[in-house]
Design a protein around this motif. Structure first.
Motif, PDB file in Angstrom:
ATOM      1  N   GLY A 175      -7.374  -0.302  -0.503  1.00 35.93           N
ATOM      2  CA  GLY A 175      -7.076   0.379  -1.286  1.00 35.93           C
ATOM      3  C   GLY A 175      -7.629   1.706  -0.231  1.00 35.93           C
ATOM      4  N   GLN A 176      -7.321   2.858  -1.097  1.00 30.05           N
ATOM      5  CA  GLN A 176      -8.268   4.278  -0.791  1.00 30.05           C
ATOM      6  C   GLN A 176      -9.242   4.791  -1.577  1.00 30.05           C
ATOM      7  OE1 GLN A 176      -5.498   7.651   1.381  1.00 30.05           O
ATOM      8  NE2 GLN A 176      -5.244   8.093  -1.447  1.00 30.05           N
TER       9      GLN A 176
ATOM     10  N   TYR B 167       1.758   3.856  -3.432  1.00 32.06           N
ATOM     11  CA  TYR B 167       0.775   4.770  -2.495  1.00 32.06           C
ATOM     12  C   TYR B 167       0.528   6.585  -3.557  1.00 32.06           C
ATOM     13  CZ  TYR B 167      -1.811   8.609   0.102  1.00 32.06           C
ATOM     14  OH  TYR B 167      -2.612   9.411   1.345  1.00 32.06           O
TER      15      TYR B 167
ATOM     16  N   GLN C  41      -1.449   7.357   5.062  1.00 32.27           N
ATOM     17  CA  GLN C  41      -0.205   6.588   4.429  1.00 32.27           C
ATOM     18  C   GLN C  41       0.476   5.928   5.855  1.00 32.27           C
ATOM     19  OE1 GLN C  41       2.511   8.915   2.119  1.00 32.27           O
ATOM     20  NE2 GLN C  41       3.587   7.060   0.749  1.00 32.27           N
TER      21      GLN C  41
ATOM     22  N   LEU D  74      -8.853   4.973   3.798  1.00 27.88           N
ATOM     23  CA  LEU D  74      -8.500   3.649   3.209  1.00 27.88           C
ATOM     24  C   LEU D  74      -9.411   2.412   3.695  1.00 27.88           C
ATOM     25  CD1 LEU D  74      -5.366   1.962   4.487  1.00 27.88           C
ATOM     26  CD2 LEU D  74      -7.302   0.631   5.231  1.00 27.88           C
TER      27      LEU D  74
ATOM     28  N   PHE E 221       0.430  -1.000  -0.221  1.00 23.79           N
ATOM     29  CA  PHE E 221       0.008  -0.189  -0.040  1.00 23.79           C
ATOM     30  C   PHE E 221       0.644   1.446   0.056  1.00 23.79           C
ATOM     31  CE2 PHE E 221      -2.669   3.644   2.032  1.00 23.79           C
ATOM     32  CZ  PHE E 221      -3.689   3.601   1.399  1.00 23.79           C
TER      33      PHE E 221
END
Length: 397
Positions: free
Chosen positions: A392-393, A49, A266, A377, A45
């Motif tokens: 995911g985001q 990112y 993040q 997220l 991730f």
């Protein structure tokens, strides 16, 4: 030739009721493998990112590389095993774990459609070693198919993309843009998920043009699904966490929302994620989740090198357990494509991974609601092991 499309087919009991969820049973070392897989999820991730909508599948990547590591030796094998969470483990332990975990994943909730498929594609101009073929068919149930990459690269590309489209129910219509004629073999994995919320949203309560806070102080709009219900909820001084189950509760979508409107996910660590999951308790509260759809396609060579397996992409790669060929077999053009769609009834998601091997030379006021009106997220997990399947985001349209 054997074909694997193992699936939980989405059935209820004869009286129309959900069957109780089945917790997954693993050994102590296998439980640690799940956690290492989640560590992979967070490293993956953070590696890919960006301040955009995206989705990845660490589980699909782990299975694809799991097949490949059986053909590697020495430093090449050590690096792959370390990246996918099996540092120091032998091939038999890795294969047994992935076989056992996958089999149990497919049985935890028959009301959820969850399908996995694997394939090993082999260049028709050479033969892979019998031991390698036997391992990927017995441990991964992989279909083994010969394709003429050298003379018919376009035809090979069509076969691959058709396979991916079929195995993901059309959610991922294509995966590869071209095929290198010097390809020796390809490991393919596809995952498809479709689940109904245990507590569905009423479409009549979905609010259009709901304000969504974008980064930099800008405002966008989303279709916000709303309900007030009891969910497992937790918070700390940085994030809110909400667990929303599907079906009988074996699978969940977990949402992690920064308390600060301009916050960033993040920086969240696996340890912080685990703490919030463990302290989540039932709480009735207003919930707002945007309807969203995300499609992501990633080229992974550079990312996987950065994550710790550069040798696989170099002239020093050792994949000699796959086949005896002139020159060096190394990985090239690894890719992953993922899809997710979330609406009032639930979610459907898919992932596909291709791994070719070829020849080549301050404190804030606590909230009492969970309204996801700024970037967050999300992850689809299996509850009993907390294993992350997709992650995911969402940060607005």
């Amino acid at each position: 030739m054997t074909v694997l499309a193992i699936s939980s087919c989405g059935k209820l009991d004869s009286d129309g009721k959900l069957r109780p969820r089945k917790d997954i049973t693993l050994t102590k070392s296998e439980t640690e493998y799940v956690r290492e897989g989640n560590e992979l999820a967070f490293r993956y991730f953070k590696e890919v990112y960006s301040r955009s909508n995206f989705i990845i599948s660490p589980f699909s990547l782990q299975r694809g590389l799991g097949m490949v590591q059986n053909g590697a030796q020495g430093k090449t094998h050590e690096e792959i095993a370390s990246v996918i969470g099996f540092d120091g483990a032998d091939n038999e332990s890795i294969n047994n774990y992935l076989r056992s975990y996958t089999k149990q994943l497919l049985a935890v909730d028959p009301s959820v459609s969850f399908e996995l498929a694997d394939a090993l594609l082999v260049g028709s101009w050479f033969s892979i070693k019998d031991d390698y073929r036997e391992t990927v068919t017995s441990s991964y149930g992989a279909e083994v198919k010969g394709l003429d990459f050298f003379n018919e690269p376009d035809k090979s590309k069509t076969w691959i993309n058709d396979w991916v489209k079929n195995k993901t129910g059309g959610m991922i219509p294509s995966l590869v843009e071209e095929v290198d004629p010097m390809t020796v073999s390809m490991a393919l994995n596809a995952l498809a998920f479709k689940g109904k919320w245990s507590s569905v949203f009423d479409p009549g309560k979905t609010t259009s043009n709901y304000a969504f806070h974008l980064w930099g102080g800008k405002i966008g709009v989303v279709d916000m699904m709303l309900q007030t219900e009891s969910f497992e909820y937790a918070e700390d001084d940085q994030y809110q966490l909400l667990r929303m189950p599907y079906g009988n509760g074996a699978f969940e979508m977990v949402f992690l929302l920064p308390l600060e409107k301009n916050g960033d996910v993040q920086a969240v660590s696996l340890e912080q994620w685990e703490r919030l999951l463990s302290k989540a308790e039932e709480k009735e509260l207003p919930v707002g989740i945007p309807k969203f759809k995300i499609e992501t396609a990633l080229s992974l060579d550079g990312h996987l090198s950065n994550m710790g397996m550069p040798t696989s992409f170099s002239g020093e790669a050792d994949f000699s357990l796959i086949a005896d060929v002139p020159g060096t077999i190394r990985l090239k053009d690894t890719r992953q494509a993922c899809y997710i769609e979330v609406d009032e009834s639930g979610a459907k998601a898919a992932a596909a991974t291709v791994i070719p091997a070829g020849l080549t030379g301050a404190p804030l006021t606590k909230k009492t609601e969970f309204i996801a009106d700024h970037p967050f997220l999300f992850a689809i997990i299996e509850r009993s092991t907390q294993g992350i399947l997709l992650m995911g985001q969402f940060c607005g349209q």
